[in-house]
Design an enzyme around this catalytic site. Structure first.
Site, PDB file in Angstrom:
ATOM      1  N   THR A 183      10.237   4.932   0.986  1.00 25.15           N
ATOM      2  CA  THR A 183       9.711   6.053   1.789  1.00 25.15           C
ATOM      3  C   THR A 183       8.184   6.159   1.685  1.00 25.15           C
ATOM      4  OG1 THR A 183       9.874   7.571  -0.070  1.00 25.15           O
ATOM      5  CG2 THR A 183      11.810   7.393   1.345  1.00 25.15           C
TER       6      THR A 183
ATOM      7  N   ARG B 192       4.706   5.336  -6.081  1.00 29.30           N
ATOM      8  CA  ARG B 192       5.270   5.589  -4.767  1.00 29.30           C
ATOM      9  C   ARG B 192       6.640   4.963  -4.660  1.00 29.30           C
ATOM     10  NH1 ARG B 192       2.020   1.974  -0.367  1.00 29.30           N
ATOM     11  NH2 ARG B 192       2.216  -0.015  -1.423  1.00 29.30           N
TER      12      ARG B 192
HETATM   13  N1  URA Z   1      -1.589   0.445  -3.674  1.00 30.68           N
HETATM   14  C1  URA Z   1      -2.164  -0.731  -4.044  1.00 30.68           C
HETATM   15  O1  URA Z   1      -2.268  -1.030  -5.235  1.00 30.68           O
HETATM   16  N2  URA Z   1      -2.593  -1.568  -3.090  1.00 30.68           N
HETATM   17  C2  URA Z   1      -2.500  -1.277  -1.762  1.00 30.68           C
HETATM   18  O2  URA Z   1      -2.928  -2.077  -0.939  1.00 30.68           O
HETATM   19  C3  URA Z   1      -1.900  -0.048  -1.404  1.00 30.68           C
HETATM   20  C4  URA Z   1      -1.453   0.801  -2.372  1.00 30.68           C
END
Ligand code: URA
Length: 212
Positions: free
Chosen positions: A107, A103
């Site tokens: 964003t 991710r």
């Molecule tokens: N990804 C993770 O590894 N932990 C989270 O708390 C949220 C997304």
């Protein structure tokens, strides 16, 4: 979309150990594997099977075999990889494809950086492995990817889910596809950094250490 939270004392027990800050990586990995076998058992309840004629040492009988095409298991790199061995214990003959997604930390959108999956998934049952259903962006992107390639149904197996991510996924998927999400627990919320609260921290880092 169907949501299934596995309410089992062993799942609660192992999840509690997993959440603890002081649990070291090797124990964390072992717990993820053990939790996965418990979740996989429930998540495969609707797996396609067909009758199979066999002979025991005593008589002929009709048993059960997995249907073909075989299901495909898709761990989402990197943290989903930690769930693969537990899934393989339950479903050793499944094929395995990989999707690499991370991710964008500003964003929170999912960015695909690797893909090793067949182009044609017609008639395939797909099991997506991703420990943390946080904003839902990664799962939405992965599920869309599999459905666009013809997947018959998709079961996402996660350890923890945040209500925000579950709602985003539900709003996105609705009734237009056969999607199930299997979880060990639904936590309280997401914090401003997109982490699940109380959660377990960064699943990838806890499995494999911090990589920048
Ligand atoms: N990804 C993770 O590894 N932990 C989270 O708390 C949220 C997304």
């Amino acid at each position: 979309m169907r949501l299934q939270v596995i309410d089992h004392p062993l799942v609660h027990h192992k999840l509690t150990a997993l959440r603890r800050r002081e649990t070291p990586s090797p124990v964390f990995r072992q717990l993820v594997e053990e939790l996965m076998t418990l979740l996989a058992y429930e998540a495969t309840r609707d797996i396609d099977v067909e009758p199979l004629e066999i002979e025991t040492p005593v008589a002929k009988t009709t048993g059960t075999a997995l249907s073909t095409p075989l299901p495909i298991v898709v761990p989402i790199l990197r943290a989903g990889l930690g769930m693969l061995s537990g899934m393989e214990r339950i479903l050793p003959t499944a094929e395995v494809g990989f999707l690499g997604m991370k991710r964008d930390e500003t964003t929170f959108e999912a960015v695909t950086y690797a893909n090793r999956l067949p182009d044609d998934l017609s008639n395939r049952q797909c099991f997506v492995l991703d420990p943390m259903l946080a904003t839902g962006h990664t799962l939405i992107a992965s599920i869309d990817y599999l459905l666009e390639r013809g997947a018959k149904d998709v079961t996402a197996i996660c350890l923890l889910g945040a209500p925000e991510g579950i709602k985003a996924l539900e709003d996105h998927v609705g009734d237009r596809a056969n999607v199930t999400v299997v979880l060990a627990a639904v936590d309280e919320k997401l914090n401003e950094k997109g982490y699940i609260v109380p959660g377990l921290g960064d699943a990838g880092d806890r499995l494999y250490g911090v990589v920048d």
